[in-house]
Design a protein around this motif. Structure first.
Motif, PDB file in Angstrom:
ATOM      1  N   VAL A  19       0.862  -1.190   0.000  1.00 43.79           N
ATOM      2  CA  VAL A  19       0.000   0.000   0.000  1.00 43.79           C
ATOM      3  C   VAL A  19       0.890   1.229   0.000  1.00 43.79           C
ATOM      4  O   VAL A  19       1.329   1.699   1.052  1.00 43.79           O
ATOM      5  N   GLN A  20       1.205   1.721  -1.168  1.00 42.66           N
ATOM      6  CA  GLN A  20       2.040   2.928  -1.280  1.00 42.66           C
ATOM      7  C   GLN A  20       1.537   3.729  -2.473  1.00 42.66           C
ATOM      8  O   GLN A  20       1.051   3.159  -3.450  1.00 42.66           O
ATOM      9  N   ALA A  21       1.705   5.030  -2.378  1.00 38.52           N
ATOM     10  CA  ALA A  21       1.177   5.883  -3.442  1.00 38.52           C
ATOM     11  C   ALA A  21       2.054   5.794  -4.680  1.00 38.52           C
ATOM     12  O   ALA A  21       3.279   5.742  -4.599  1.00 38.52           O
ATOM     13  N   LYS A  22       1.411   5.790  -5.836  1.00 36.75           N
ATOM     14  CA  LYS A  22       2.127   5.798  -7.106  1.00 36.75           C
ATOM     15  C   LYS A  22       2.537   7.239  -7.394  1.00 36.75           C
ATOM     16  O   LYS A  22       1.793   8.182  -7.116  1.00 36.75           O
ATOM     17  N   ASP A  23       3.723   7.409  -7.947  1.00 33.09           N
ATOM     18  CA  ASP A  23       4.178   8.747  -8.359  1.00 33.09           C
ATOM     19  C   ASP A  23       3.986   8.864  -9.862  1.00 33.09           C
ATOM     20  O   ASP A  23       4.722   8.270 -10.638  1.00 33.09           O
ATOM     21  N   GLY A  24       2.977   9.602 -10.255  1.00 36.72           N
ATOM     22  CA  GLY A  24       2.692   9.792 -11.686  1.00 36.72           C
ATOM     23  C   GLY A  24       3.090  11.174 -12.152  1.00 36.72           C
ATOM     24  O   GLY A  24       2.602  11.646 -13.181  1.00 36.72           O
ATOM     25  N   SER A  25       3.993  11.846 -11.391  1.00 35.38           N
ATOM     26  CA  SER A  25       4.300  13.244 -11.716  1.00 35.38           C
ATOM     27  C   SER A  25       5.007  13.401 -13.059  1.00 35.38           C
ATOM     28  O   SER A  25       4.767  14.375 -13.770  1.00 35.38           O
ATOM     29  N   PHE A  72       6.051   5.785 -11.426  1.00 38.75           N
ATOM     30  CA  PHE A  72       6.859   5.050 -10.450  1.00 38.75           C
ATOM     31  C   PHE A  72       5.892   4.444  -9.450  1.00 38.75           C
ATOM     32  O   PHE A  72       5.214   5.166  -8.704  1.00 38.75           O
ATOM     33  N   ASP A  73       5.777   3.122  -9.450  1.00 43.17           N
ATOM     34  CA  ASP A  73       4.859   2.413  -8.550  1.00 43.17           C
ATOM     35  C   ASP A  73       5.680   1.622  -7.538  1.00 43.17           C
ATOM     36  O   ASP A  73       6.110   0.503  -7.830  1.00 43.17           O
ATOM     37  N   PRO A  74       5.891   2.179  -6.366  1.00 44.65           N
ATOM     38  CA  PRO A  74       6.767   1.521  -5.395  1.00 44.65           C
ATOM     39  C   PRO A  74       6.239   0.170  -4.884  1.00 44.65           C
ATOM     40  O   PRO A  74       7.000  -0.625  -4.349  1.00 44.65           O
ATOM     41  N   THR A  75       4.947  -0.106  -5.085  1.00 44.53           N
ATOM     42  CA  THR A  75       4.429  -1.399  -4.607  1.00 44.53           C
ATOM     43  C   THR A  75       5.038  -2.555  -5.392  1.00 44.53           C
ATOM     44  O   THR A  75       5.061  -3.681  -4.927  1.00 44.53           O
ATOM     45  N   LYS A  76       5.542  -2.269  -6.577  1.00 43.81           N
ATOM     46  CA  LYS A  76       6.073  -3.340  -7.424  1.00 43.81           C
ATOM     47  C   LYS A  76       7.596  -3.420  -7.340  1.00 43.81           C
ATOM     48  O   LYS A  76       8.219  -4.243  -7.993  1.00 43.81           O
TER      49      LYS A  76
END
Lengths: 95, 947
Positions: free
Chosen positions: B149-155, B161-165
Motif C-alpha cells: 500500500v504505497q502511493a504511485k508517483d505519476g508526476s 513510479f509504482d513503489p508497490t512493485k
C-alpha cells in the motif's frame, strides 16, 4: 543598414580578418573569397559602387574588388577556397 | 513479425586476453574480466538474474544468479565471479534450484499478484524468473508486513513510479548514476525499510533532479518504472530500428509498435552513437507526430492577409508551379531559391537542392548550417584541410583533459554528455570556457578544474592568450609540429601569439578571465595527457566564429592533440542531419561532396546525369536572400523544414524580407512562424513516417525506417518530387534508396554507400568508397588528409556590437535539455512540463540595480528591437551578462539579436547582443502586433468533406 552598406561592411570585415595573411597576398585572398562565395547580384552591386568611387571601402577591400573586376578571380589563396576535385573523396565543409 | 526483446548479457563486456572455461559441459572462450554470467549468456545459457543488466556494473544483491564451480566452496554469484582459465561451472543443480526458489519466495511474498492486469504482463523479468526457477508456492503466505500500500508517483509526464512493485534491485539508481550521471535517485533507508527515492521527502520525480532520460525505466525489471504509454496501450508486438530526429548525436532506437501505433521508443543497445542510452527528447517526446496542430492537407492563399484554404495536392502543386514560373519569367533566373532542411533525410535534402539547381536553374539554396556551424567548415578546412569532426564519440573515453568551449553538452547533446561524464568521473580533468556556469562546471562527482567565464565576444583573445602561454612557456609539441605541420607557418604564428600584448595579463581586463586561471588552464591542456576540445555555437555564432575555430585548431596542433583516440577538435553539431544537409550540397557555392559550383568538371558530371545546364555562379546565402528580397530582386522561396522567422537573427528584417516576396512555399509539419508570411503550405511528414538516412556528427550514416503511414499521405521526398514534376522536371524515383544510389553515383565520398550496405553494416561513416569500402571512422591518423596542418594567425577583432550607456549588458543565448531549438516539436509534447517559457537569466547585482525580483516581467531591448520575458535571478551568469533560451515563439528572442555575423560565412552573431533590461508591465507592441498577425494568419477554411 541597407543592402549596399551591408556589402561594404562585409567586404571590409573580410579584409580586416584576412589581414594577417602575408603582405601582397591579402588583396588576392579577399578577391578570392568574394569570387567564391558572393552571388552575381551582390558582386554587381559592389562593383557598381567601386566604379562610383567605392566610398566606405577600406584600402584593402577596394584593392581586392578592383583586382576582381580587372583580372577576374585569382587562384585559391587559402585552403578554405580550395574545394574537392570532381573525383575527390570530399571532406566535410561544415555541420 | 514477432516482438523480440533486446538481448541482455547481464554484465558489461570486457576486453582482456582470451580465457577458456567450461559451462555446463560446453567449452567457451571469452575475454578476461568477463563474468561467468556473461560468458554463459554468450553461449545461450540464461542464468536467472534480477539485479544484473548488461548496461550496468555487477551488483550482486539479488542472489538469484548463484552457480556451482568445481573446487570452489559454496555457491558464488555468477554476476560478480570473473572467469578463470580452466574453470568448470554448473548453472543448474538441485541445490541451486532450491536456493533460487527460496530467493523468489521472499520476493513474491511482498509483491502484488495482479500479473494479469499489470502493465508489465508478458514483459516482466520478475514474472519470467519466477517461471524460470520453478516457483510453485510461497510458504510465508501474504499476511505479514509488506509494501503493497504505497502511493504511485505519476508526476513525470512519461512514466510512472509504482513503489508497490519495487524489488529494490537498485538497477534504476545505478542506471541514473553509471549511465546518465545525474545521480538523481537513491535507496533511502535500509533493510525492510529500503526504498527508491528521487530526492527528499518532498520530491517526486518531476520536482527532483531527474532529467527523464528513461535509463531507469529501461533498467527496471518490473512494472515499478513503466512508460505510461505501455500502461495505456499494451505491450508492443513488433520493433523497427530507426534514428532519432532531434540532435546531432544520432541515437538509434527501437520504435516499438502495436500495429501502426507507436507504443514506446527504446534505445537500441547496438546503436554506435548512443550505445543503448537516450535523452528525454528522443526517448519520450515523439507525440508531436500526432499533435492536433499538425497540418495534413495542402493549403493556399493569394495573399498573407487572407485565411488559408485547404485544397488537394494537385491544386496546391499546380498553383506553386505556376507562381514559380510566373515570378521567374518576370524577375529573372535568380529571383527564387530554396532552403533545405537539416532535419529531413539526406535523400530529401538532395532533392531540394536538385530542384533549385536543375529546376530553378540557379544556386540559391542554403541550409540552417548557415546559422550554426558554417564557421566550423571554413575554419577546420583552412587548418586541417578537412573539417569533419576529427574523432568519433567513443574517443572521449581516452581523453585525459577535456576542454569545452562555447558548448553546454548536458543540455544540447545529453547522451554524449553522459559518456563524457563517465570519463570525467574516472579522473579526466575538465576546463570550461563559457560566460555562464554551465551544469558541467559542478555536477555530482565532477568539478571543473578551471572555469574561465569570459566576456562574450572575446573567444579569440582568450584562445590566443592560451596559445601565448603554451608557446612562451615551452609547452608546444615541437616533434609533432615538425612532422605534421608547416614549420615556417608555425614560427610566424608562434611569433604572433608570443607578443606580450597577447598575454593573459595584458588581456585580462578585456576578457574578464583572471590571468592566473587562464595560465593554469593552458598548462593543463598542454601537459595533462590526451587533450580533447569540444565546442559548440558559443564558438561559431560570433563575428569571428571562423577565426575562433582556427584558433582552436592552432591549439590542438601546437600541443600535438590530433590523430589518435582521446584528442582532437570536436564540433558538437546540432541537428539530426545538419552534417548530411551539408554533405548533400545545400550550400549555395557547392555541389554534394564539397565541390565548388564553378568547377567545370564537377558541373559536367551533374549536368550529364541530370540532363540540364547548371549555373556556374555561387548563389545567395539565407541572409543575402532576405536582403535581396528587400531590394526587390528575390521574390520566391521554397522552404522545407526550417523556420527562419523564429530562428534567424533580427526578426523584423526577416519579416520584411518574407513580406517582400510574392510566393513563399512552406513545407513543414505545423503552421510555424515563417508560415505567417507564406502563400502555399505543403504538409510534411515526420521521421516516423518516412524512410531515408540521417548523418550524425560522426559522419555516421544511419537508416531512418518508416514505422507508420504518413498522416499527410506522402513522405517529404515525394512532395518535392511532385513539385518538381509540376515544373515538368520528369522525376520518377519510386523509393528513397534510388535517391541514395544517385547520390553515390555523383559523390565520391558516398560512392560505397547504399541502403543495402548500411543494412548489412548497421551504419557507415563516410568517406566510403573503394579505398574504404566499409567507411572511415577516424580521420587524420598518421597525417592530415591534405598534407600539412596549417597554422593560421588569428588576430582578435572586437565585435562592432558594443555596449554603452543605453545598452550596458551583453545578451547571450542557448538551449535547455527538454526543448529542441525553436521548440516546434518539443512544445507539442509533454516536455513543456519542464520549460513552459523562456526566462532571462540575470545576475543578482544587475537585477537589484534595476529593482527586479525573480519572476518579474522585464523589457529586454537592443538596437534591433525589444521583447518581454520574465527574469530568473541567478549567479550562473556574471555581472554584465544576461542569457536566455529561444524555444518559445512568444519570447521573440531574435527580435533583439543583431545583424552582425561571422566574416567568412555570415553565421549570425547570436551570442553577443548589447541590451538593456528594465521592469515591464506586459508584452511589447511588437509582441502584441505579432500575436495578432499570427492569429489572423493561421485562420483556415477547411475543405468540405465529400458527401
Amino acid at each position: 543598414m541597407n543592402s549596399l552598406d551591408k556589402l561594404i561592411y562585409m567586404a571590409n570585415q573580410i579584409a580586416r580578418n584576412l589581414s594577417p595573411v602575408a603582405d601582397g597576398a591579402n588583396e588576392a585572398a579577399v578577391a578570392d573569397h568574394i569570387a567564391k562565395f558572393w552571388d552575381p547580384h551582390m558582386k554587381a552591386m559592389i562593383f557598381r559602387h567601386v566604379e562610383q568611387g567605392g566610398e566606405g571601402l577600406s584600402p584593402t577591400s577596394l584593392g581586392a574588388l578592383r583586382q576582381l573586376m580587372d583580372e577576374g578571380a585569382p587562384p585559391p589563396q587559402t585552403r578554405a577556397t580550395k574545394f574537392s576535385s570532381v573525383d575527390g573523396a570530399g571532406r566535410s565543409d561544415a555541420g | 513479425m514477432t516482438y523480440v526483446k533486446q538481448s541482455d548479457f547481464g554484465t558489461p563486456e570486457a576486453d582482456g586476453a582470451p580465457v577458456r572455461l567450461t559451462i555446463d559441459g560446453q567449452q567457451v572462450t571469452v575475454p578476461a574480466g568477463t563474468t561467468v554470467m556473461r560468458a554463459a549468456a554468450e553461449i545461450g545459457t540464461a542464468i536467472p538474474k534480477l539485479c544484473a543488466t548488461d548496461s550496468l556494473k555487477q551488483f550482486g544483491s539479488c542472489r538469484l544468479c548463484l552457480v556451482e564451480v568445481d573446487g570452489v566452496r559454496g555457491t558464488p554469484a555468477s554476476c560478480t565471479t570473473p572467469v578463470a582459465e580452466g574453470m568448470i561451472v554448473h548453472t543448474q543443480s538441485e541445490r541451486l534450484a532450491k536456493l533460487r526458489r527460496g530467493v523468489m519466495e521472499l520476493y513474491i511474498s511482498d509483491h502484488p499478484l495482479d500479473c494479469l492486469t499489470c502493465s508489465a504482463n508478458g514483459d516482466c523479468e520478475l514474472q519470467e524468473q519466477a517461471g524460470a526457477v520453478g516457483l510453485r508456492e510461497v510458504r510465508y503466505g501474504y499476511e505479514g508486513e509488506n509494501h503493497l500500500v504505497q502511493a504511485k508517483d505519476g508526476s513525470n509526464p512519461y512514466f510512472d513510479f509504482d513503489p508497490t512493485k519495487c524489488i529494490v534491485c537498485s538497477r534504476c539508481v545505478r542506471a541514473c548514476d553509471e549511465v546518465q550521471g545525474t545521480f538523481a535517485l537513491t535507496i533511502e533507508g535500509s533493510g525492510f525499510a529500503s526504498k527508491v527515492s528521487a530526492g527528499t521527502e518532498r520530491d517526486d520525480f518531476l520536482s527532483s533532479e531527474c532529467v527523464s532520460c528513461g535509463a531507469c525505466v529501461q533498467a527496471c525489471p518490473t512494472a515499478t518504472l513503466q512508460e505510461k504509454a505501455v500502461a495505456e496501450i499494451g505491450t508492443p508486438d513488433r520493433a523497427v530500428i530507426t534514428t532519432c530526429a532531434y540532435c546531432g548525436v544520432g541515437c538509434t532506437f527501437r520504435a516499438e509498435m502495436r500495429g501502426e501505433q507507436l507504443v514506446r521508443m527504446v534505445p537500441w543497445k547496438d546503436g554506435k552513437a548512443n550505445h543503448g542510452h537516450s535523452c528525454v527528447k528522443g526517448r519520450f517526446a515523439w507525440g508531436y507526430a500526432q499533435h492536433k496542430d499538425r497540418i495534413l492537407k495542402p493549403m493556399i492563399r493569394a495573399s498573407i492577409d487572407q485565411p488559408w484554404r485547404e485544397v488537394e495536392w494537385d491544386e496546391a502543386l499546380a498553383y506553386a508551379a505556376s507562381e514559380l514560373k510566373r515570378i521567374q519569367a518576370k524577375y529573372g533566373q535568380r529571383s527564387l531559391g530554396g532552403i533545405t532542411s537539416s532535419r529531413c533525410t539526406n535523400e530529401e535534402t538532395f532533392l531540394v537542392q536538385k530542384l533549385v539547381r536543375a529546376g530553378f536553374g540557379n544556386n540559391n539554396v542554403d541550409t540552417c548550417a548557415r546559422v550554426c556551424h558554417s564557421p566550423t567548415g571554413y575554419g577546420l578546412k583552412t587548418t586541417f584541410g578537412t573539417s569533419a569532426g576529427t574523432q568519433d564519440f567513443d574517443s572521449v573515453a581516452k581523453a585525459d583533459v577535456i576542454l569545452i568551449i562555447g558548448a553546454n553538452p548536458t543540455d544540447g547533446h545529453p547522451v554524449f554528455a553522459s559518456r563524457m561524464k563517465q570519463r570525467l568521473r574516472q579522473g579526466a580533468k575538465l576546463i570550461v570556457v563559457d560566460p555562464r556556469r554551465i551544469d558541467l562546471v559542478r555536477t555530482p562527482h565532477i568539478e571543473a578544474a578551471h572555469h574561465l567565464p569570459l566576456r562574450p565576444g572575446t573567444n579569440v583573445a582568450v584562445l590566443t592568450a592560451m596559445a601565448h602561454v603554451i608557446v612562451t612557456e615551452g609547452l608546444a609539441n615541437e616533434a609533432f609540429i615538425r612532422e605534421r605541420c608547416d614549420w615556417d607557418e608555425y614560427s610566424d604564428w608562434a611569433a604572433f601569439v608570443s607578443d606580450p600584448k597577447r598575454s593573459p595579463e595584458a588581456t585580462e581586463a578585456l576578457t574578464n578571465v583572471p590571468a592566473a586561471d587562464l595560465r593554469a588552464a593552458a598548462r593543463l591542456y598542454a601537459t595533462g595527457g590526451n587533450g580533447a576540445i569540444y565546442y559548440g555555437l558559443g564558438v561559431t555564432e560570433h563575428s569571428q566564429g571562423s577565426s575562433t575555430v582556427m584558433a582552436i585548431a592552432n591549439l590542438a596542433m601546437a600541443t600535438g592533440n590530433i590523430g589518435r583516440e582521446g584528442v582532437g577538435v570536436n564540433p558538437l553539431r546540432g541537428q539530426n542531419n545538419v552534417q548530411g544537409a551539408c554533405d548533400m550540397g545545400s550550400f549555395p557555392h557547392e555541389l554534394s561532396g564539397y565541390r565548388h559550383i564553378s568547377d567545370t568538371e564537377t558541373r559536367t558530371l551533374f549536368e550529364r546525369d541530370w540532363g540540364v545546364t547548371l549555373d556556374p555562379e555561387p548563389g545567395l546565402r539565407i541572409p543575402n536572400m532576405l536582403d535581396a528580397a528587400v531590394d526587390g530582386v528575390f521574390k520566391a522561396i521554397y522552404i522545407q523544414g526550417e523556420d527562419i522567422l523564429q530562428s534567424d537573427p533580427n526578426t523584423q528584417h526577416v519579416a520584411a524580407g518574407l513580406a517582400a516576396m510574392e510566393c513563399v512555399i512552406v513545407h513543414d509539419l505545423f503552421l510555424n512562424e515563417t508560415a505567417n508570411y507564406a502563400h502555399i503550405f505543403l504538409p510534411g511528414s515526420t521521421f516516423l513516417e518516412k524512410t531515408g538516412t540521417f548523418t550524425n556528427a560522426e559522419r555516421r550514416i544511419q537508416l531512418v525506417r518508416r514505422v507508420m503511414s504518413p498522416l499527410n499521405g506522402l513522405e517529404d521526398w515525394e512532395v518535392t518530387q511532385a513539385l518538381a514534376n509540376a515544373l515538368d522536371l520528369g522525376w520518377h524515383y519510386t523509393h528513397a534508396s534510388e535517391i541514395m544510389d544517385e547520390i553515390a553515383r555523383l559523390t565520391p565520398s558516398f560512392a560505397g554507400v547504399s541502403f543495402a550496405r548500411i543494412e548489412a553494416l548497421g551504419s557507415m561513416q563516410w568517406p566510403a568508397n573503394d579505398k574504404a569500402p566499409d567507411g572511415t571512422p577516424v580521420m587524420h591518423i598518421g597525417g592530415f588528409a591534405r598534407g600539412k596542418g596549417k597554422f593560421v594567425v588569428t588576430d582578435y577583432v572586437p565585435t562592432d556590437e558594443k555596449t554603452g550607456p543605453r545598452y550596458p549588458l551583453l545578451l547571450t543565448t542557448g538551449r535547455i535539455l527538454s526543448h529542441y531549438n525553436v521548440g516546434a516539436q518539443t512544445r507539442r509534447t509533454a516536455n513543456t512540463a519542464w520549460h513552459p517559457e523562456d526566462r532571462l537569466e540575470m545576475h543578482p547585482v544587475d537585477a537589484e540595480d534595476r529593482g527586479l525580483k525573480d519572476g518579474d516581467w522585464t523589457r529586454l531591448a537592443s538596437r534591433s528591437g525589444e521583447t518581454t520575458l520574465r527574469v530568473l535571478v541567478t549567479d550562473r551568469v556574471a555581472p554584465g551578462v544576461v542569457y536566455t533560451t529561444f524555444h518559445h515563439p512568444a519570447t521573440q528572442a531574435n527580435v533583439v539579436t543583431s545583424e552582425y555575423s561571422d566574416w567568412a560565412t555570415n553565421c549570425p552573431e547570436y551570442k553577443v547582443t548589447a541590451v538593456q533590461v528594465s521592469p515591464s508591465n506586459g508584452p511589447t507592441d511588437w509582441q502584441e502586433d505579432y500575436e495578432a498577425l499570427s492569429e489572423r494568419s493561421r485562420r483556415i477554411v477547411h475543405a468540405e468533406a465529400a458527401e
